[in-house]
Scaffold this motif. Structure first.
Motif, PDB file in Angstrom:
ATOM      1  N   ALA A 162       0.841  -1.204   0.000  1.00  0.00           N
ATOM      2  CA  ALA A 162       0.000   0.000   0.000  1.00  0.00           C
ATOM      3  C   ALA A 162       0.878   1.257   0.000  1.00  0.00           C
ATOM      4  O   ALA A 162       0.570   2.237  -0.679  1.00  0.00           O
ATOM      5  CB  ALA A 162      -0.921   0.008   1.215  1.00  0.00           C
ATOM      6  N   VAL A 163       1.970   1.220   0.753  1.00  0.00           N
ATOM      7  CA  VAL A 163       2.841   2.401   0.804  1.00  0.00           C
ATOM      8  C   VAL A 163       3.673   2.509  -0.471  1.00  0.00           C
ATOM      9  O   VAL A 163       3.910   3.603  -0.979  1.00  0.00           O
ATOM     10  CB  VAL A 163       3.748   2.379   2.054  1.00  0.00           C
ATOM     11  CG1 VAL A 163       4.500   3.689   2.187  1.00  0.00           C
ATOM     12  CG2 VAL A 163       2.905   2.167   3.301  1.00  0.00           C
ATOM     13  N   CYS A 164       4.109   1.344  -0.998  1.00  0.00           N
ATOM     14  CA  CYS A 164       4.862   1.355  -2.272  1.00  0.00           C
ATOM     15  C   CYS A 164       4.055   2.037  -3.377  1.00  0.00           C
ATOM     16  O   CYS A 164       4.608   2.755  -4.203  1.00  0.00           O
ATOM     17  CB  CYS A 164       5.190  -0.061  -2.731  1.00  0.00           C
ATOM     18  SG  CYS A 164       6.451  -0.836  -1.733  1.00  0.00           S
ATOM     19  N   TYR A 191       4.521   5.816  -2.546  1.00  0.00           N
ATOM     20  CA  TYR A 191       5.863   6.413  -2.469  1.00  0.00           C
ATOM     21  C   TYR A 191       6.909   5.752  -3.387  1.00  0.00           C
ATOM     22  O   TYR A 191       8.003   6.268  -3.486  1.00  0.00           O
ATOM     23  CB  TYR A 191       6.407   6.305  -1.042  1.00  0.00           C
ATOM     24  CG  TYR A 191       5.746   7.204  -0.036  1.00  0.00           C
ATOM     25  CD1 TYR A 191       6.242   8.484   0.208  1.00  0.00           C
ATOM     26  CD2 TYR A 191       4.639   6.792   0.679  1.00  0.00           C
ATOM     27  CE1 TYR A 191       5.660   9.313   1.145  1.00  0.00           C
ATOM     28  CE2 TYR A 191       4.039   7.619   1.633  1.00  0.00           C
ATOM     29  CZ  TYR A 191       4.556   8.875   1.855  1.00  0.00           C
ATOM     30  OH  TYR A 191       3.976   9.682   2.783  1.00  0.00           O
ATOM     31  N   THR A 192       6.631   4.629  -3.958  1.00  0.00           N
ATOM     32  CA  THR A 192       7.548   3.731  -4.674  1.00  0.00           C
ATOM     33  C   THR A 192       8.418   2.934  -3.681  1.00  0.00           C
ATOM     34  O   THR A 192       8.800   3.434  -2.627  1.00  0.00           O
ATOM     35  CB  THR A 192       8.519   4.396  -5.692  1.00  0.00           C
ATOM     36  OG1 THR A 192       9.595   5.030  -5.004  1.00  0.00           O
ATOM     37  CG2 THR A 192       7.808   5.347  -6.638  1.00  0.00           C
ATOM     38  N   ASN A 228      14.158   5.386   2.703  1.00  0.00           N
ATOM     39  CA  ASN A 228      13.767   6.351   3.736  1.00  0.00           C
ATOM     40  C   ASN A 228      13.185   5.729   5.005  1.00  0.00           C
ATOM     41  O   ASN A 228      13.438   6.222   6.099  1.00  0.00           O
ATOM     42  CB  ASN A 228      12.770   7.349   3.167  1.00  0.00           C
ATOM     43  CG  ASN A 228      13.439   8.309   2.207  1.00  0.00           C
ATOM     44  OD1 ASN A 228      14.183   9.180   2.630  1.00  0.00           O
ATOM     45  ND2 ASN A 228      13.226   8.105   0.926  1.00  0.00           N
ATOM     46  N   TRP A 229      12.366   4.701   4.873  1.00  0.00           N
ATOM     47  CA  TRP A 229      11.715   4.152   6.060  1.00  0.00           C
ATOM     48  C   TRP A 229      12.220   2.751   6.398  1.00  0.00           C
ATOM     49  O   TRP A 229      12.213   2.366   7.553  1.00  0.00           O
ATOM     50  CB  TRP A 229      10.184   4.132   5.892  1.00  0.00           C
ATOM     51  CG  TRP A 229       9.577   5.507   5.900  1.00  0.00           C
ATOM     52  CD1 TRP A 229      10.235   6.698   6.080  1.00  0.00           C
ATOM     53  CD2 TRP A 229       8.193   5.837   5.729  1.00  0.00           C
ATOM     54  NE1 TRP A 229       9.337   7.732   6.031  1.00  0.00           N
ATOM     55  CE2 TRP A 229       8.085   7.246   5.816  1.00  0.00           C
ATOM     56  CE3 TRP A 229       7.031   5.084   5.494  1.00  0.00           C
ATOM     57  CZ2 TRP A 229       6.860   7.904   5.689  1.00  0.00           C
ATOM     58  CZ3 TRP A 229       5.820   5.749   5.373  1.00  0.00           C
ATOM     59  CH2 TRP A 229       5.742   7.144   5.476  1.00  0.00           C
ATOM     60  N   GLY A 230      12.621   1.988   5.378  1.00  0.00           N
ATOM     61  CA  GLY A 230      13.175   0.659   5.627  1.00  0.00           C
ATOM     62  C   GLY A 230      12.119  -0.439   5.660  1.00  0.00           C
ATOM     63  O   GLY A 230      10.923  -0.180   5.769  1.00  0.00           O
ATOM     64  N   GLU A 231      12.609  -1.668   5.585  1.00  0.00           N
ATOM     65  CA  GLU A 231      11.716  -2.834   5.486  1.00  0.00           C
ATOM     66  C   GLU A 231      10.922  -3.029   6.780  1.00  0.00           C
ATOM     67  O   GLU A 231      11.347  -2.620   7.849  1.00  0.00           O
ATOM     68  CB  GLU A 231      12.539  -4.101   5.215  1.00  0.00           C
ATOM     69  CG  GLU A 231      13.504  -4.412   6.341  1.00  0.00           C
ATOM     70  CD  GLU A 231      14.062  -5.837   6.315  1.00  0.00           C
ATOM     71  OE1 GLU A 231      13.440  -6.733   5.736  1.00  0.00           O
ATOM     72  OE2 GLU A 231      15.144  -6.019   6.891  1.00  0.00           O
TER      73      GLU A 231
END
Ligand code: ZN
Length: 305
Positions: A109-111, A114-115, A122-125
């Motif tokens: 959902a975030v990808c 933001y890609t 920036n946020w990490g896995e």
């Protein structure tokens, strides 16, 4: 206590976790009572900052963590935390039972917004959290802090449908997550945060109205820090949200990128006319994903019409 930690009255600590490697982007909180609790973990990449801040306070173990909502800037590091502190219980909206043990859908959902490249950098896995370590919240449920002090979970949709706010009546602190918006230091005004798919003005305003009935001494905001002028800030947030909706409604014919640019220009000019300094403006504008804001507002307006 390292410089990322600020101690407030009533054993409340604010922890700057240097989101995206920048100071004053994301604050977590720690209430150091006889039954202590961490509020928010921040994204995975911020985890080393969180741990070093906690260790600087002499905290070697975390047993309870409350999460306001399932966006990755708030919950992304939770799997890392549970890998380190195996006894930790995570208090979160019931959707957490489904998503935290299998975080692929949160990630995707975030990808989409933001890609994946941006997200990794920036946020990490996000690592999975065992189901047995997750406790789902109910509206009004109390989490005990010490004998005469509880943290009350208040269901607070509007920014996200899986959002809880935590009220510590003893200190009069409301741990807001993202319900209000962004309030960076040196700015005593709110910049709305209205992402898709859940932003809904009526629901959000109901949530904010319900807060006005509480005895509040201070608001603990995720982005960023503790603020005392709660009534003014809630009022300011509502006014700004109304203004944003009118503005976006008036440029409904523009494509998403142009609309986002218009919003940024309008906002920058508004801030300048209020006499806000360039550094603060840069901080606010640099931290809003305005394409996402336009999408969130348009999504709401189309649902309403
Ligand atoms: Zn957030």
């Amino acid at each position: 206590m390292n410089t990322d930690v600020i101690r407030f009255d009533n054993d409340i600590y604010q922890i700057d976790v240097h989101m995206e490697d920048k100071p004053q982007r994301m604050s977590c909180y720690y209430i150091d009572t006889s039954d202590p609790i961490l509020i928010e973990v921040g994204p995975s990449n911020s985890f080393p900052f969180l741990i070093s801040a906690l260790e600087s306070l002499g905290i070697q173990d975390i047993k309870r963590t409350a999460i306001t909502h399932l966006h990755l800037d708030h919950v992304g590091g939770i799997g890392h935390l549970n890998e380190r502190y195996k006894e930790n219980f995570v208090y979160v909206h019931e959707l957490g039972l489904k998503h935290l043990p299998n975080p692929e859908r949160l990630w995707k959902a975030v990808c989409d917004v933001y890609t994946e490249e941006w997200l990794i950098k920036n946020w990490g896995e996000i690592k999975p959290t065992p189901l047995k370590n997750i406790k789902s919240l109910n509206h009004g449920s109390d989490i005990k802090l010490e004998s005469n002090r509880n943290l009350k979970a208040l269901y607070s949709p509007g920014h996200a449908k899986h959002h809880y706010t935590f009220y510590d009546e003893f200190s009069g602190t409301l741990f807001m997550g993202d319900t209000l918006g962004l309030i960076y230091p040196h700015g005593d005004f709110v910049q709305p945060n209205l992402p898709p798919p859940d932003f809904d003005k009526e629901i959000l305003f109901q949530t904010l109205d319900s807060f006005e009935k509480l005895e509040i001494n201070q608001l603990a905001i995720a982005h960023f820090g503790i603020h005392k002028n709660s009534r003014e800030l809630i009022k300011d947030a509502k006014e700004s949200i109304e203004n944003w909706l009118l503005f976006i409604n008036n440029i409904e014919n523009l494509n998403i990128d142009d609309a986002s640019n218009e919003l940024v220009n309008w906002l920058t000019n508004n801030y300048k006319s209020l006499g806000i300094d360039d550094e603060t403006i840069k901080n606010y504008i640099g931290n809003g994903n305005f394409v996402m804001q336009v999408e969130g507002i348009r999504n709401y307006l189309s649902k309403r019409n």
